[in-house]
Design an enzyme around this catalytic site. Structure first.
Site, short mmCIF file in Angstrom:
data_model
loop_
_atom_site.label_atom_id
_atom_site.label_comp_id
_atom_site.label_asym_id
_atom_site.label_seq_id
_atom_site.Cartn_x
_atom_site.Cartn_y
_atom_site.Cartn_z
N MET A 1 125.17 1.33 70.90
CA MET A 1 126.39 0.54 70.75
C MET A 1 126.27 -0.29 69.48
SD MET A 1 128.37 1.45 73.12
CE MET A 1 129.67 0.36 72.57
N ASP B 1 128.46 4.22 68.46
CA ASP B 1 129.77 3.91 69.04
C ASP B 1 130.15 2.46 68.77
OD1 ASP B 1 132.07 3.85 70.56
OD2 ASP B 1 131.03 3.94 72.51
N MET C 1 135.84 1.30 81.78
CA MET C 1 135.38 -0.10 81.90
C MET C 1 135.83 -0.68 83.23
SD MET C 1 136.52 -1.40 78.15
CE MET C 1 136.13 -0.48 76.68
N HIS D 1 131.92 7.82 78.64
CA HIS D 1 131.06 6.65 78.45
C HIS D 1 131.38 5.64 79.56
CE1 HIS D 1 130.12 2.99 75.58
NE2 HIS D 1 129.27 3.08 76.58
N SER E 1 137.63 8.15 70.04
CA SER E 1 137.68 7.36 71.27
C SER E 1 139.13 7.12 71.68
CB SER E 1 136.97 6.02 71.05
OG SER E 1 137.16 5.23 72.20
N MET F 1 131.09 2.31 81.21
CA MET F 1 130.70 0.90 81.06
C MET F 1 130.99 0.23 82.39
SD MET F 1 132.15 0.39 77.24
CE MET F 1 133.07 1.90 77.40
C1 DX5 Z 1 133.69 -0.05 72.97
C2 DX5 Z 1 133.88 1.42 73.22
C3 DX5 Z 1 134.08 2.22 71.98
C4 DX5 Z 1 135.37 1.91 71.24
C5 DX5 Z 1 135.28 2.42 69.82
O1 DX5 Z 1 133.42 -0.69 74.16
O2 DX5 Z 1 132.76 1.96 73.90
O3 DX5 Z 1 134.03 3.62 72.27
O4 DX5 Z 1 136.48 2.48 71.87
O5 DX5 Z 1 136.42 2.01 69.13
P1 DX5 Z 1 136.35 1.50 67.62
O6 DX5 Z 1 135.93 2.68 66.79
O7 DX5 Z 1 137.75 1.04 67.33
O8 DX5 Z 1 135.34 0.40 67.56
ZN ZN Z 2 132.51 4.17 73.99
#
Ligand code: DX5
Ligand code: ZN
Length: 216
Positions: free
Chosen positions: A137, A175, A37, A66, A8, A68
């Protein structure tokens, strides 16, 4: 078949992004996970299209995007123009999920649906055969570096059961908070795709950490 590993990029060094992308290009990573995001669906704003243009131009790995964001159907076309392998929207953010999924698939891109930690996997039962990927998630979306929620192990099992029962080819992605301590059990329970941010980018040995997830 071995696990798919998707680092990520949210946890990368944005002051020196090309460095981290070239590390990924020379690693065993399969996809680059891109967290978008909007400050509305989640309480954080990450980055937008100019940054993804840049990542896409340097990356030799396909993108796993992804979203969000609220009402993701408004922006699907923007994210299909990259070397996109998977485009994932949130169940909780989309009113017309079936239409959005088929919009993505009609462009030859894998369609994914992400669900938050509180969302029961049974909410996917009527759409599971249309999906290429479900992103479970294992933290509340919005930030990297959070603690893995243990209940995710049983959600993977439950989802795997549903996928097999419905004869779906859908992959399971996990994730949030993924590391070497939980990845083994996740894969054992049926996870196909491991996303990891901090475990890779905040380490002194990012490529070795990618390998360790690949080899599980
Ligand atoms: C959270 C994200 C994840 C995050 C994962 O909102 O969707 O993809 O970047 O990072 P780690 O592995 O540090 O939790
Ligand atoms: Zn993610």
């Amino acid at each position: 078949m071995s696990n798919i590993v998707a680092p990520s990029i949210l946890s990368a060094d944005f002051g020196n992004l090309s460095n981290d992308i070239s590390m990924l290009n020379n690693s065993k990573a399969d996809w680059i996970h891109i967290d978008v995001m909007d400050g509305h669906f989640v309480p954080n704003i990450s980055f937008g299209l100019p940054v993804i243009d840049f990542i896409n131009s340097l990356s030799k790995k396909p993108l796993d995007i992804h979203l969000m964001i609220s009402k993701p159907e408004r922006y699907i076309e923007n994210f299909l123009k990259y070397n996109t392998k998977v485009l994932t929207v949130h169940l909780e953010a989309s009113k017309h999920l079936h239409r959005t999924i088929h919009h993505i698939k009609s462009n030859g891109v894998m369609a994914g649906v992400a669900i938050n930690p509180h969302t029961d996997v049974n909410n996917l039962s009527e759409i599971i055969t249309d999906l290429d990927l479900v992103c479970l998630m294992s933290v509340n979306p919005g930030f990297g570096g959070q603690k893995f929620i243990e209940n995710s192990f049983s959600k993977v099992k439950k989802l795997k059961k549903m996928i097999l029962a419905k004869n779906s080819k859908c992959k399971i992605q996990v994730d949030g908070g993924v590391n070497i301590l939980n990845a083994g059990k996740l894969v054992e329970n049926g996870t196909d795709v491991l996303v990891a941010g901090n475990f890779i980018f905040k380490s002194e040995t990012p490529k070795e950490n990618i390998n360790s997830l690949k080899e599980i």
